[in-house]
Design a protein around this motif. Structure first.
Motif, mmCIF file in Angstrom:
data_model
loop_
_atom_site.group_PDB
_atom_site.id
_atom_site.type_symbol
_atom_site.label_atom_id
_atom_site.label_comp_id
_atom_site.label_asym_id
_atom_site.label_seq_id
_atom_site.Cartn_x
_atom_site.Cartn_y
_atom_site.Cartn_z
ATOM 1 N N PHE A 40 -117.329 -30.002 2.573
ATOM 2 C CA PHE A 40 -116.665 -29.682 1.310
ATOM 3 C C PHE A 40 -115.350 -30.459 1.266
ATOM 4 O O PHE A 40 -114.325 -29.996 1.799
ATOM 5 C CB PHE A 40 -116.427 -28.178 1.206
ATOM 6 C CG PHE A 40 -117.704 -27.375 1.189
ATOM 7 C CD1 PHE A 40 -118.261 -26.968 -0.010
ATOM 8 C CD2 PHE A 40 -118.362 -27.054 2.376
ATOM 9 C CE1 PHE A 40 -119.452 -26.240 -0.042
ATOM 10 C CE2 PHE A 40 -119.546 -26.329 2.367
ATOM 11 C CZ PHE A 40 -120.094 -25.923 1.150
ATOM 12 N N PRO A 41 -115.344 -31.643 0.673
ATOM 13 C CA PRO A 41 -114.196 -32.552 0.784
ATOM 14 C C PRO A 41 -112.908 -32.016 0.179
ATOM 15 O O PRO A 41 -111.828 -32.419 0.603
ATOM 16 C CB PRO A 41 -114.671 -33.811 0.050
ATOM 17 C CG PRO A 41 -115.759 -33.360 -0.849
ATOM 18 C CD PRO A 41 -116.432 -32.244 -0.129
ATOM 19 N N GLU A 42 -112.991 -31.110 -0.771
ATOM 20 C CA GLU A 42 -111.782 -30.617 -1.432
ATOM 21 C C GLU A 42 -111.277 -29.296 -0.863
ATOM 22 O O GLU A 42 -110.280 -28.767 -1.345
ATOM 23 C CB GLU A 42 -112.050 -30.462 -2.940
ATOM 24 C CG GLU A 42 -112.402 -31.766 -3.635
ATOM 25 C CD GLU A 42 -111.341 -32.838 -3.424
ATOM 26 O OE1 GLU A 42 -110.141 -32.520 -3.535
ATOM 27 O OE2 GLU A 42 -111.717 -33.986 -3.136
ATOM 28 N N ALA A 43 -111.937 -28.767 0.142
ATOM 29 C CA ALA A 43 -111.532 -27.488 0.725
ATOM 30 C C ALA A 43 -110.624 -27.702 1.923
ATOM 31 O O ALA A 43 -110.740 -28.689 2.649
ATOM 32 C CB ALA A 43 -112.761 -26.688 1.143
ATOM 33 N N GLY A 44 -109.730 -26.746 2.134
ATOM 34 C CA GLY A 44 -108.826 -26.806 3.268
ATOM 35 C C GLY A 44 -109.332 -25.998 4.452
ATOM 36 O O GLY A 44 -110.524 -25.693 4.558
#
Length: 289
Positions: free
Chosen positions: A257-261
């Motif tokens: 999930f590229p946009e998750a931290g």
């Protein structure tokens, strides 16, 4: 609507410390293990999603959440693994799936290598169970003598910063408040500091040998069903760790999930929740029918 609509249970360890844990639902057993500085609250949405089909055991590590916070306690990796083993033995759990995040990875896999026959499947969120090549500067600062205690315990700089630094989506104020509620004093922030100090980075560290023993046991699970779900904007468990998990477990199912931290269950739950449920249905529910 309550954002933590669960009733914690308690269990007394041999040393008198009290573990708080959730025991929700019925069915195949799933044990969820949190990291630092979170607590069982981190899994609230996943619990609500899964409890109609599974029995979910979600403990707060000693020093965390609603568990005891002893001041003169050996907050080392082995002790956390021992505590988990004692709790799960008390609950008479013989077969279960492990879900873990952050420190929960080393603790969970530490338990798993002791009892590989009990583990049905593994769900991995931004964590490690093997030595890291480096440590972020912000963590190294928190380990400095005196200054680390001042930042982490005195100013609450670790727990207070996490709900902002570990996510890419702004959390609601009420959710931030719940994350911080158990860590409202110098005394109650003892484990947050001890977890940071217990990150083993060299052979003279008291938890180094424990971590190596865990790493040595990882091949036991090379054919076990494993889901790796990763937040791509994690400043601590970055892409090196994601690639390392995939290298060690090439048969695993992985979702990036590229946009998750770091707090992937906060940033990407809408997408991640169905992924986890589908994985469990294919690998756990079918197995137990």
């Amino acid at each position: 609507m309550l954002i933590y609509p669960f009733t914690p249970r308690t269990f007394e360890l041999p040393d008198g410390s009290i573990i708080s844990y959730l025991d929700e639902g019925s069915g195949p057993v799933i044990v969820m293990l949190h990291g630092n500085p979170t607590w069982s609250f981190y899994y609230r949405n996943l619990i609500s999603l899964l409890r109609d089909e599974y029995r979910l055991i979600v403990p707060d590590h000693i020093g965390c959440g609603l568990s005891s916070k002893p001041q003169n306690y050996p907050y080392h990796l082995k002790n956390h693994i021992d505590n988990l083993e004692i709790l799960l033995s008390y609950l008479e759990l013989k077969e279960h799936t492990l879900v873990f995040h952050d420190w929960g990875g080393a603790i969970g896999m530490g338990y798993a290598v002791r009892y590989p026959e009990r583990i049905q499947a593994l769900v991995v969120f931004n964590t490690a169970a093997f030595p890291a090549p480096d440590m972020p500067l912000r963590l190294r600062i928190c380990r400095l003598p005196f200054l680390g205690s001042l930042i982490v315990r005195g100013l609450n700089g670790f727990a207070r910063a996490a709900p902002y630094m570990a996510v890419t989506k702004k959390m609601d104020t009420e959710i931030v408040r719940e994350y911080l509620k158990p860590y409202d004093s110098w005394e109650n922030r003892i484990a947050i500091l001890r977890f940071v100090q217990d990150i083993p980075m060299h052979e003279n560290h008291p938890s180094w040998q424990t971590l190596l023993e865990i790493e040595a046991g990882l091949p036991l699970f090379k054919d076990r069903p494993m889901l790796i779900a990763w937040g791509g904007k994690d400043f601590c468990f970055n892409d090196w760790f994601y690639k390392e998990w995939r290298r060690r477990f090439p048969k695993s199912e992985s979702h990036y999930f590229p946009e998750a931290g770091h707090y992937i269950l906060e940033d990407a739950f809408d997408k991640l929740g169905p992924v986890v449920r589908d994985f469990l249905e294919r690998n756990i529910s079918a197995f137990n029918k």
